[in-house]
Design an enzyme around this catalytic site. Structure first.
Site, short mmCIF file in Angstrom:
data_model
loop_
_atom_site.label_atom_id
_atom_site.label_comp_id
_atom_site.label_asym_id
_atom_site.label_seq_id
_atom_site.Cartn_x
_atom_site.Cartn_y
_atom_site.Cartn_z
N GLU A 24 0.59 -1.21 -0.34
CA GLU A 24 -0.34 -0.20 0.04
C GLU A 24 0.62 1.42 -0.20
OE1 GLU A 24 -0.88 2.31 3.25
OE2 GLU A 24 -0.50 0.52 4.22
N LYS A 180 -3.84 -1.14 14.07
CA LYS A 180 -3.25 -0.16 14.34
C LYS A 180 -3.50 0.22 16.08
CE LYS A 180 -4.26 1.34 10.69
NZ LYS A 180 -3.97 2.14 9.47
N1 PSU Z 1 -0.28 1.21 8.84
C1 PSU Z 1 0.68 2.50 9.68
N2 PSU Z 1 0.27 3.39 9.31
C2 PSU Z 1 -0.25 3.83 7.82
C3 PSU Z 1 -0.91 3.15 8.04
C4 PSU Z 1 -1.05 1.62 8.04
O1 PSU Z 1 1.73 1.59 10.36
O2 PSU Z 1 -0.49 4.78 7.92
C5 PSU Z 1 -2.96 3.10 6.58
C6 PSU Z 1 -2.93 2.24 5.92
O3 PSU Z 1 -3.06 2.40 4.65
C7 PSU Z 1 -4.21 1.94 5.90
C8 PSU Z 1 -5.04 2.73 7.00
O4 PSU Z 1 -5.06 0.93 5.61
O5 PSU Z 1 -4.04 3.63 7.44
C9 PSU Z 1 -6.24 2.88 7.17
O6 PSU Z 1 -7.01 4.25 7.11
P1 PSU Z 1 -8.90 4.56 7.90
O7 PSU Z 1 -8.36 3.93 9.18
O8 PSU Z 1 -8.96 5.77 7.04
O9 PSU Z 1 -9.78 3.43 7.44
#
Ligand code: PSU
Ligand code: MN
Length: 322
Positions: A24, A180
């Site tokens: 990603e 996370k």
């Molecule tokens: N993992 C990390 N840092 C990030 C992300 C994941 O260590 O920034 C990103 C990924 O791209 C994940 C996104 O898909 O954050 C999720 O965002 P949201 O909670 O808005 O769906």
């Protein structure tokens, strides 16, 4: 017509049955600081210490691709570039994406609009899974840091990452260190169950907590790579739901969960960002609150996951569906 451009190196690897790992890029455009931190990169050792001239986000982008290659697979970083859906970036494209002044966080609900408006952005896990699966159905493995999930405070405002819904309908692996830390781990674990997504562990028996190993709750099956492949074969006979393969952060960089929880709770209370802005705002506040320790761990575990993903992609080709 909407097409997905797949890099020739990726297409050749697929044709020759060589392993490919999808990546990603929201972590590049939105997840990490865009400033140089030579001290921090040096402290992480090789290969980070060869990137001290780069800002953190670009250094990580390069390290992810190099780690996949070092483990014998071909990297395929996904992004949306001027309205084009891309699987596998050139070096120049990766750099342009990292330096783009107004990149969009390419979450699944935004992909079609980004195509229509010629927008540029880094893919979330949900966005990346979409591009990889529709780019080529033989792409089976994505590596990330932590998957998005159910946010803390969901009972007041249900903020649930589309990473989960897309994984629930995409027969691919997402390799990560759990969800996370800024999320509600228990609620995320429940949602994974509801969506029919098996959660496996590689070298761990409890759902990892991103910067920290699991705490003895939320059991996952600790599998060898061989077992993992076998489970995938059964899973994809029965369902099109993907599989979450988790591993703890590297021991050397893991943080203490109690300390992490305390800092995270304070951070979550102090950050008011919502929607797609929530995750980046929470992660950067957490890095500040932990005086850069969380960032160090984040980078180390991203690389660790890229390496595991390459082994998994290799094993999937060595043991094809019977
Ligand atoms: N993992 C990390 N840092 C990030 C992300 C994941 O260590 O920034 C990103 C990924 O791209 C994940 C996104 O898909 O954050 C999720 O965002 P949201 O909670 O808005 O769906
Ligand atoms: Mn969200």
């Amino acid at each position: 017509m909407t097409t997905i451009r797949v890099h020739p190196e990726v297409l050749t690897a697929l044709a020759e049955r060589r392993p490919v790992v999808g990546l990603e890029s929201a972590v590049i455009t939105h997840g990490l600081p865009k400033i140089p931190r030579p001290d921090l990169l040096r402290s992480l050792g090789t290969p980070f210490d060869t990137k001290t001239n780069l800002p953190i986000h670009l250094a990580l982008a390069e390290v992810m691709e190099e780690s996949v290659r070092a483990a014998g697979a071909v990297p395929a970083t996904t992004a949306v570039l001027h309205g084009e859906l891309v699987v596998g970036l050139s070096e120049k494209e990766r750099q342009d994406l990292a330096e783009h002044p107004s990149s969009t966080k390419a979450a699944p609900h935004r992909l079609s609009t980004m195509v229509a408006t010629n927008a540029t952005g880094g893919t979330t896990v949900g966005g990346a899974l979409t591009l990889l699966h529709h780019g080529h159905p033989e792409l089976k493995v994505l590596a990330t840091g932590g998957i998005g999930g159910v946010h803390r405070g969901w009972s007041i405002r249900p903020d649930i990452s589309a990473d989960l819904t897309v994984l629930s309908r995409t027969p691919m692996f997402c390799v990560c260190a759990g969800a996370k830390i800024v999320l509600d781990a228990v609620a995320t674990f429940e949602a994974l169950e509801t969506l029919g997504i098996p959660v496996l562990g590689s070298g761990c028996s409890f759902f990892p907590r991103f910067h920290a190993p699991g705490d003895g709750t939320l059991p996952v099956r600790n599998c060898t790579i061989g077992e993992t492949v076998q489970i995938a074969h059964s899973q994809w006979k029965l369902s099109s739901a993907g599989i979450l393969l988790t591993q703890d952060p590297p021991e050397k960089w893991a943080l203490d969960l109690d300390m992490l929880e305390a800092v995270t709770r304070k951070t979550v209370e102090s950050v008011s960002a919502t929607g797609p802005d929530a995750t980046p705002a929470l992660l950067s506040a957490l890095d500040e609150a932990s005086t850069g320790k969380a960032l160090q761990t984040n980078l180390a575990l991203l690389r660790h996951n890229a390496t595991l993903a390459a082994s998994l992609a290799t094993a999937l080709l060595e043991h094809p569906q019977p």
